[in-house]
Design an enzyme around this catalytic site. Structure first.
Site, mmCIF file in Angstrom:
data_model
loop_
_atom_site.group_PDB
_atom_site.id
_atom_site.type_symbol
_atom_site.label_atom_id
_atom_site.label_comp_id
_atom_site.label_asym_id
_atom_site.label_seq_id
_atom_site.Cartn_x
_atom_site.Cartn_y
_atom_site.Cartn_z
ATOM 1 N N HIS A 116 -4.568 1.261 7.473
ATOM 2 C CA HIS A 116 -3.237 1.887 7.470
ATOM 3 C C HIS A 116 -3.179 3.039 6.456
ATOM 4 C CE1 HIS A 116 1.316 1.433 7.865
ATOM 5 N NE2 HIS A 116 1.191 2.229 6.819
ATOM 6 N N GLU A 117 -3.663 2.797 5.241
ATOM 7 C CA GLU A 117 -3.566 3.826 4.193
ATOM 8 C C GLU A 117 -4.534 4.984 4.440
ATOM 9 O OE1 GLU A 117 -0.952 3.606 2.575
ATOM 10 O OE2 GLU A 117 -0.593 1.496 2.949
ATOM 11 N N GLY B 128 0.839 -1.189 0.000
ATOM 12 C CA GLY B 128 0.000 0.000 0.000
ATOM 13 C C GLY B 128 0.872 1.237 0.000
ATOM 14 N N GLN C 169 3.123 9.914 1.318
ATOM 15 C CA GLN C 169 4.399 9.197 1.411
ATOM 16 C C GLN C 169 5.335 9.490 0.237
ATOM 17 O OE1 GLN C 169 2.417 5.194 2.264
ATOM 18 N NE2 GLN C 169 4.300 5.111 3.467
ATOM 19 N N HIS D 50 -3.064 7.273 6.920
ATOM 20 C CA HIS D 50 -2.043 8.143 6.322
ATOM 21 C C HIS D 50 -2.662 9.441 5.787
ATOM 22 C CE1 HIS D 50 1.955 6.446 6.226
ATOM 23 N NE2 HIS D 50 1.556 5.282 5.762
ATOM 24 N N CYS E 241 5.805 0.181 7.778
ATOM 25 C CA CYS E 241 5.429 1.298 6.918
ATOM 26 C C CYS E 241 6.644 1.686 6.085
ATOM 27 C CB CYS E 241 4.980 2.473 7.787
ATOM 28 S SG CYS E 241 4.529 3.931 6.838
ATOM 29 N N LEU E 242 6.430 1.919 4.798
ATOM 30 C CA LEU E 242 7.541 2.303 3.917
ATOM 31 C C LEU E 242 8.212 3.590 4.391
ATOM 32 C CD1 LEU E 242 5.966 1.588 0.400
ATOM 33 C CD2 LEU E 242 7.634 0.188 1.633
HETATM 34 ZN ZN LIG Z 1 2.508 3.476 5.886
#
Ligand SMILES: [Zn+2]
Length: 171
Positions: free
Chosen positions: A135-136, A46, A51, A139, A93-94
């Site tokens: 999660h997304e 995701g 991000q 964000h 998380c990236l």
């Molecule tokens: Zn994330």
């Protein structure tokens, strides 16, 4: 085009993104393509627009890791409308590379969002997909998964990240 991933510490990750009002434009379609490309390059399931430094309510998800095009999901202006059950599992998380924590989430989650054409839809996912929806969407409201872990663990993680930042290993 593959965008670099913005890391924890950049304010764009901790403020609410703007709603999207224009749909089905060449710019939006290109941006979505770039988001998928950036997500696959980073090996994520995701990715939310903040991000990659863009404060707009857009997220992409693909729990198949690019194996199955039918699993590509675009969420624009998403809202979580139902959460049922519980699951506890590792989440990362990236934007916070190198860290993973156990996070308790809903097991079955329904999201309401718009697609690239602006059409509203609802989708229900379980397990990993449910986790990705939460999660997304978080964000896009400036919330990171570390807000769902204990303050003790969060502070420890932040101290480790500060160390990495000072050593120049975090950008
Ligand atoms: Zn994330």
């Amino acid at each position: 085009m593959v965008y670099p991933i913005v890391k924890f510490g950049d304010p764009v990750l901790e403020r609410e993104a703007d709603d999207v009002n224009e749909f089905d434009t060449p710019e939006l379609h290109k941006f979505l393509e770039d988001m998928f490309e950036s997500m696959y390059a980073a090996k994520g399931v995701g990715l939310a627009a903040p991000q990659i430094g863009v404060g707009r309510k857009i997220a992409v998800i693909d729990c198949s890791n690019a194996e199955n095009p039918a699993e590509k999901i675009v969420l624009i202006n998403p809202k979580i409308v139902a959460v049922e059950g519980k699951q506890v599992g590792e989440e990362g998380c990236l934007s916070i590379p190198g860290f993973r924590e156990q996070v308790r989430r809903g097991k079955r989650v329904t999201v309401r969002a718009q697609n690239a054409k602006g059409e509203e839809f609802e989708m229900t996912g379980e397990d990993l997909l449910a986790r990705a929806f939460l999660h997304e969407t978080d964000h896009l409201y400036g919330k990171l998964y570390i807000s769902h872990i204990s303050a003790l663990k969060r502070d420890l993680m932040k101290r480790k990240i500060k160390k990495l930042q000072r050593a120049g290993d975090w950008s």
